[in-house]
Design an enzyme around this catalytic site. Structure first.
Site, PDB file in Angstrom:
ATOM      1  N   GLN A 193       0.842  -1.209   0.000  1.00  0.00           N
ATOM      2  CA  GLN A 193       0.000   0.000   0.000  1.00  0.00           C
ATOM      3  C   GLN A 193       0.879   1.263   0.000  1.00  0.00           C
ATOM      4  O   GLN A 193       2.064   1.201   0.319  1.00  0.00           O
ATOM      5  CB  GLN A 193      -0.900   0.003   1.234  1.00  0.00           C
ATOM      6  CG  GLN A 193      -0.151  -0.164   2.545  1.00  0.00           C
ATOM      7  CD  GLN A 193      -1.009  -0.807   3.625  1.00  0.00           C
ATOM      8  OE1 GLN A 193      -2.253  -0.743   3.631  1.00  0.00           O
ATOM      9  NE2 GLN A 193      -0.347  -1.452   4.581  1.00  0.00           N
TER      10      GLN A 193
ATOM     11  N   GLU B  26       1.646  -8.501  11.707  1.00  0.00           N
ATOM     12  CA  GLU B  26       1.362  -7.326  10.847  1.00  0.00           C
ATOM     13  C   GLU B  26       1.945  -7.640   9.471  1.00  0.00           C
ATOM     14  O   GLU B  26       3.094  -8.044   9.346  1.00  0.00           O
ATOM     15  CB  GLU B  26       2.022  -6.086  11.460  1.00  0.00           C
ATOM     16  CG  GLU B  26       2.184  -4.891  10.508  1.00  0.00           C
ATOM     17  CD  GLU B  26       0.874  -4.362   9.933  1.00  0.00           C
ATOM     18  OE1 GLU B  26      -0.053  -4.080  10.713  1.00  0.00           O
ATOM     19  OE2 GLU B  26       0.782  -4.261   8.685  1.00  0.00           O
TER      20      GLU B  26
ATOM     21  N   ASP C 290       1.174 -12.534   6.846  1.00  0.00           N
ATOM     22  CA  ASP C 290      -0.270 -12.543   6.646  1.00  0.00           C
ATOM     23  C   ASP C 290      -0.954 -13.210   7.846  1.00  0.00           C
ATOM     24  O   ASP C 290      -0.581 -14.314   8.259  1.00  0.00           O
ATOM     25  CB  ASP C 290      -0.536 -13.358   5.354  1.00  0.00           C
ATOM     26  CG  ASP C 290      -2.016 -13.488   5.045  1.00  0.00           C
ATOM     27  OD1 ASP C 290      -2.417 -13.195   3.915  1.00  0.00           O
ATOM     28  OD2 ASP C 290      -2.771 -13.864   5.975  1.00  0.00           O
ATOM     29  N   GLY C 291      -1.936 -12.516   8.386  1.00  0.00           N
ATOM     30  CA  GLY C 291      -2.626 -13.014   9.589  1.00  0.00           C
ATOM     31  C   GLY C 291      -3.278 -14.368   9.382  1.00  0.00           C
ATOM     32  O   GLY C 291      -3.312 -15.201  10.290  1.00  0.00           O
TER      33      GLY C 291
ATOM     34  N   ASP D 243      -6.914  -5.565  14.607  1.00  0.00           N
ATOM     35  CA  ASP D 243      -6.840  -4.122  14.395  1.00  0.00           C
ATOM     36  C   ASP D 243      -6.526  -3.888  12.916  1.00  0.00           C
ATOM     37  O   ASP D 243      -5.380  -3.684  12.523  1.00  0.00           O
ATOM     38  CB  ASP D 243      -5.730  -3.552  15.290  1.00  0.00           C
ATOM     39  CG  ASP D 243      -5.480  -2.096  15.002  1.00  0.00           C
ATOM     40  OD1 ASP D 243      -4.416  -1.580  15.406  1.00  0.00           O
ATOM     41  OD2 ASP D 243      -6.331  -1.465  14.336  1.00  0.00           O
TER      42      ASP D 243
ATOM     43  N   ASP E  93      -9.479  -1.138   6.268  1.00  0.00           N
ATOM     44  CA  ASP E  93     -10.801  -1.458   5.713  1.00  0.00           C
ATOM     45  C   ASP E  93     -10.744  -2.663   4.775  1.00  0.00           C
ATOM     46  O   ASP E  93      -9.675  -3.020   4.307  1.00  0.00           O
ATOM     47  CB  ASP E  93     -11.325  -0.233   4.950  1.00  0.00           C
ATOM     48  CG  ASP E  93     -11.519   0.950   5.882  1.00  0.00           C
ATOM     49  OD1 ASP E  93     -10.970   2.028   5.599  1.00  0.00           O
ATOM     50  OD2 ASP E  93     -12.177   0.762   6.917  1.00  0.00           O
TER      51      ASP E  93
HETATM   52  N1  LIG Z   1      -4.409   0.873  14.155  1.00  0.00           N
HETATM   53  C1  LIG Z   1      -4.913   1.869  13.284  1.00  0.00           C
HETATM   54  C2  LIG Z   1      -6.411   1.832  13.166  1.00  0.00           C
HETATM   55  C3  LIG Z   1      -6.897   1.047  11.998  1.00  0.00           C
HETATM   56  N2  LIG Z   1      -8.342   1.068  11.989  1.00  0.00           N
HETATM   57  C4  LIG Z   1      -8.959   2.059  11.133  1.00  0.00           C
HETATM   58  C5  LIG Z   1     -10.458   2.057  11.333  1.00  0.00           C
HETATM   59  C6  LIG Z   1     -11.151   3.025  10.390  1.00  0.00           C
HETATM   60  C7  LIG Z   1     -10.798   2.732   8.945  1.00  0.00           C
HETATM   61  N3  LIG Z   1     -11.458   3.625   8.025  1.00  0.00           N
HETATM   62  C8  LIG Z   1      -9.307   2.728   8.734  1.00  0.00           C
HETATM   63  C9  LIG Z   1      -8.589   1.813   9.695  1.00  0.00           C
END
Ligand SMILES: NCCCN[C@H]1CC[C@H](N)CC1
Length: 292
Positions: free
Chosen positions: A34, A109, A140-141, A159, A162
Site C-alpha cells: 500500500q 502485521e 499474513d494473519g 486491528d 478497511d
Molecule cells: N491501528 C490503526 C487503526 C486502523 N483502523 C482504522 C479504522 C477506520 C478505517 N477507516 C481505517 C482503519
C-alpha cells in the site's frame, strides 16, 4: 497530496470526505502492499494514512486503541496470552501492555513499512513494541493463524484497515473460523467493525458470520473517533463456547494506577462507564444486529 488540505476520499464512503489541514508532509512511500503517507496536520498532530485512508492521528488515536483493547481484555478475568492481527502502528500493544496479567503478546502485521514508519514518526504509539512480552511477526494473519495450535490464546484483537486492500480477508468467514480455533474455550476476540452510519451491510454480514462461528456471546460496540469516517467506529466482541463472557459488564476493570507507567501515560479515553455505554446502539442498528 499538495500542502493545503488532505481529503479522505474512498469508495467506502461515497459522496463525503473528511479533510484535515496539512502543515507539512513528513513521509511518502510505497510498500509491497500500500501507499504510506505521514503528515503534520494543523490541529490533530501527526497523521498516518494508508492508500488515502486515515489510520490514526496523534490527537484521537487513544479512543480507538484503548477501546479496541480494553473492551475485550476487561471482559475476561485473567488474560495471559494475547494475539494482535494488524495493529502495526503499535498502539494496541501499548494498551495490552497495561494489563499485568498478560504474559505473552504476539503481533502479526503484514506490512513492515507500517511498523518502521510508526516507530519513526509516532514514538508514543510505537512505544508498545518496547514491552518485553511482545513478539512481532511480519506476515499474513491468515497464514499465521493456520500455524497456531488450537486453543492457544485467551484474546485476539484484529486491528485492521478497511476491507479494501490487504485487510480484505480479515472480514471473511474463513478468517473468523481460524480465530475461533486459535482461542481457548471462553476466549474473546475484538475486531474493527466499521461504521453503523456507513457500513450496516458489512456489519450485517460480519454479525451473521460471527453468530455461526462464535458460540459464546456476539456483541457489537461502538465509539467516537473524530477522524474516522462519520466520526464513529465499531467493534465486534465475540467469545467462543465455554465459560460465559458478559462483555457489557467488565469483570476485569483496569484502574488508573496499574494502567500506566511513565512511557505509556494514563488512560485518556477508556473507563468502565464508557465500556458499558459502548454497547448501547441506536434502534436502526439494533434492529439489524439483534436480528441476525
Ligand atoms: N491501528 C490503526 C487503526 C486502523 N483502523 C482504522 C479504522 C477506520 C478505517 N477507516 C481505517 C482503519
Amino acid at each position: 497530496v499538495i500542502p493545503g488540505w488532505f481529503s479522505e476520499i474512498s469508495p467506502m464512503w461515497p459522496g463525503e470526505a473528511h479533510s484535515l489541514k496539512v502543515e507539512k508532509i513528513l513521509f511518502q512511500g510505497k510498500s509491497e502492499y500500500q501507499n504510506v503517507l505521514v503528515f503534520q496536520s494543523s490541529t490533530y498532530g501527526k497523521v498516518l494514512v494508508l492508500d488515502g485512508v486515515i489510520q490514526l492521528t496523534e490527537r484521537d488515536e487513544c479512543a480507538y486503541q484503548e477501546m479496541i483493547t480494553h473492551l475485550p481484555l476487561c471482559s475476561t478475568p485473567n488474560p495471559k496470552k494475547v494475539l494482535v492481527i494488524g495493529g502495526g502502528d503499535g498502539g494496541v500493544l501499548r494498551e495490552v501492555s497495561r494489563h499485568s496479567s498478560v504474559e505473552q503478546i504476539d503481533i502479526c502485521e503484514i506490512d513492515k513499512m507500517v511498523v518502521d514508519v510508526s516507530k519513526q514518526f509516532f514514538p508514543d504509539v510505537a512505544v508498545g513494541y518496547e514491552d518485553p512480552r511482545v513478539t512481532l511477526h511480519i506476515g499474513d494473519g491468515v497464514a499465521f493463524l493456520k500455524a497456531v495450535p488450537e486453543g492457544t490464546y485467551d484474546a485476539v484483537i484484529v486491528d485492521s484497515s478497511d476491507p479494501i486492500g490487504p485487510a480484505q480477508e480479515l472480514f471473511e468467514k474463513p478468517f473468523f473460523k481460524l480465530v475461533a480455533n486459535a482461542l481457548r474455550p471462553g476466549g474473546v476476540v475484538c475486531t474493527q467493525a466499521e461504521s453503523i452510519w456507513l457500513h450496516m451491510h458489512i456489519i450485517e454480514d460480519i454479525v451473521k458470520n460471527c453468530r455461526q462461528i462464535f458460540k459464546g456471546s456476539v456483541n457489537y460496540a461502538w465509539t467516537t473517533v473524530p477522524t474516522y469516517p462519520s466520526g464513529v467506529i465499531g467493534f465486534m466482541l465475540c467469545s467462543t463456547e465455554g465459560p460465559p463472557v458478559d462483555f457489557k459488564h467488565p469483570v476485569n476493570p483496569i484502574d488508573a494506577n496499574d494502567s500506566h507507567c511513565k512511557s505509556k501515560g494514563p488512560l485518556k479515553f477508556y473507563n468502565s462507564e464508557i465500556h458499558a455505554a459502548a454497547f448501547c446502539l441506536p434502534s436502526f442498528a439494533k434492529k439489524v444486529i439483534d436480528s441476525k
